[in-house]
Design a protein around this motif. Structure first.
Motif, short mmCIF file in Angstrom:
data_model
loop_
_atom_site.label_atom_id
_atom_site.label_comp_id
_atom_site.label_asym_id
_atom_site.label_seq_id
_atom_site.Cartn_x
_atom_site.Cartn_y
_atom_site.Cartn_z
N THR A 121 0.83 -1.21 0.00
CA THR A 121 0.00 0.00 0.00
C THR A 121 0.86 1.26 0.00
O THR A 121 0.37 2.34 0.29
CB THR A 121 -0.96 0.02 1.22
N LYS A 127 -1.11 -4.60 3.29
CA LYS A 127 -2.43 -4.92 3.82
C LYS A 127 -2.68 -6.40 3.57
O LYS A 127 -2.50 -6.88 2.45
CB LYS A 127 -3.50 -4.08 3.13
N TYR A 152 -3.64 0.53 -3.72
CA TYR A 152 -2.67 -0.35 -4.35
C TYR A 152 -2.10 0.29 -5.61
O TYR A 152 -2.69 1.20 -6.19
CB TYR A 152 -3.31 -1.69 -4.70
#
Length: 178
Positions: A121, A127, A152
Motif C-alpha cells: 500500500t 495490507k 494499491y
C-alpha cells in the motif's frame, strides 16, 4: 590577508568533502532489512548474493539478503485459482539501489490452503488480503496497471514468498518500490 584566504580555502575544502561523504550509501545496521532499508531497494529483507547482478548503474554495496526460507519471485502470468507461474527474482544494482527482476524460466507453484497474502500500500506498508484478491491484483498489474485502484499500485510484480514443507506457497507479500 594571505592567512585569511588560506583559512577560508581550508573551510571550503572541508565543506566540499563533507558534502561528498554525506551523499554516500546509507549503512544498514539491520543487515539488509526492508524492500531496501529503503522499500525500493531491498524488498522484504533482500535476497542472497548468489546470482545477483550489478549493472554498474550505481554504488549499491553488498546485495541484500533474504531471511532463511524466503524467496523473491516475479509473477510471469496472472495467477489462477490455487497456482501461479513465477520467475526467480534476483537483485540488480541501479541508481536507485537494489531492484529485483525475474530471470530465467518460470516455475510452477501451488498455494497452501491457509496462505497469507499481503498487498503493498506504499513505502513499507502492506495490507493482508484474501488470496483471491492478490491473484486478481497481480493479474491486473500484468494486464493493465492503470486499472489498479488506490491504495494499491503496480511496482514491478515482485513478491516475497515462503514455502511450506510440501513446497506450496504459505505466504506471499507484494514488494513495493517506486
Amino acid at each position: 590577508m594571505i592567512h585569511t584566504r588560506r583559512l577560508i580555502s581550508a573551510f571550503a575544502v572541508v565543506a566540499a568533502l563533507s558534502a561528498l561523504t554525506a551523499c554516500g550509501p546509507e549503512e544498514d545496521s539491520a543487515g539488509g532489512s526492508g524492500a531496501s532499508s529503503k522499500p525500493s531497494a531491498k524488498p522484504g529483507t533482500g535476497t542472497g548474493g548468489s546470482g545477483s547482478t550489478d549493472s554498474g548503474g550505481g554504488d549499491c554495496g553488498q546485495p541484500p539478503k533474504l531471511p532463511a526460507g524466503h524467496k523473491m519471485v516475479e509473477i510471469a502470468v496472472p495467477p489462477s485459482k490455487g497456482s501461479m507461474s513465477a520467475k526467480d527474482a534476483k537483485p540488480t544494482c541501479t541508481p536507485n539501489d537494489w531492484i529485483y527482476h525475474g530471470e530465467g524460466k518460470a516455475n510452477y507453484y501451488l498455494f497452501s490452503e491457509d496462505v497469507k497474502a499481503e498487498l503493498a500500500t506504499g513505502s513499507g506498508s502492506t495490507k493482508t488480503v484474501p488470496v483471491g484478491e492478490l491473484w486478481a491484483h497481480a493479474g491486473d498489474c500484468i494486464a493493465s496497471s492503470s486499472e489498479v485502484k488506490s491504495p494499491y499500485s503496480c511496482s514491478g510484480n515482485i513478491y516475497d514468498i515462503t514455502l511450506d514443507a510440501e513446497g506450496k506457497v504459505k505466504s506471499i507479500k507484494e514488494i513495493w518500490h517506486p
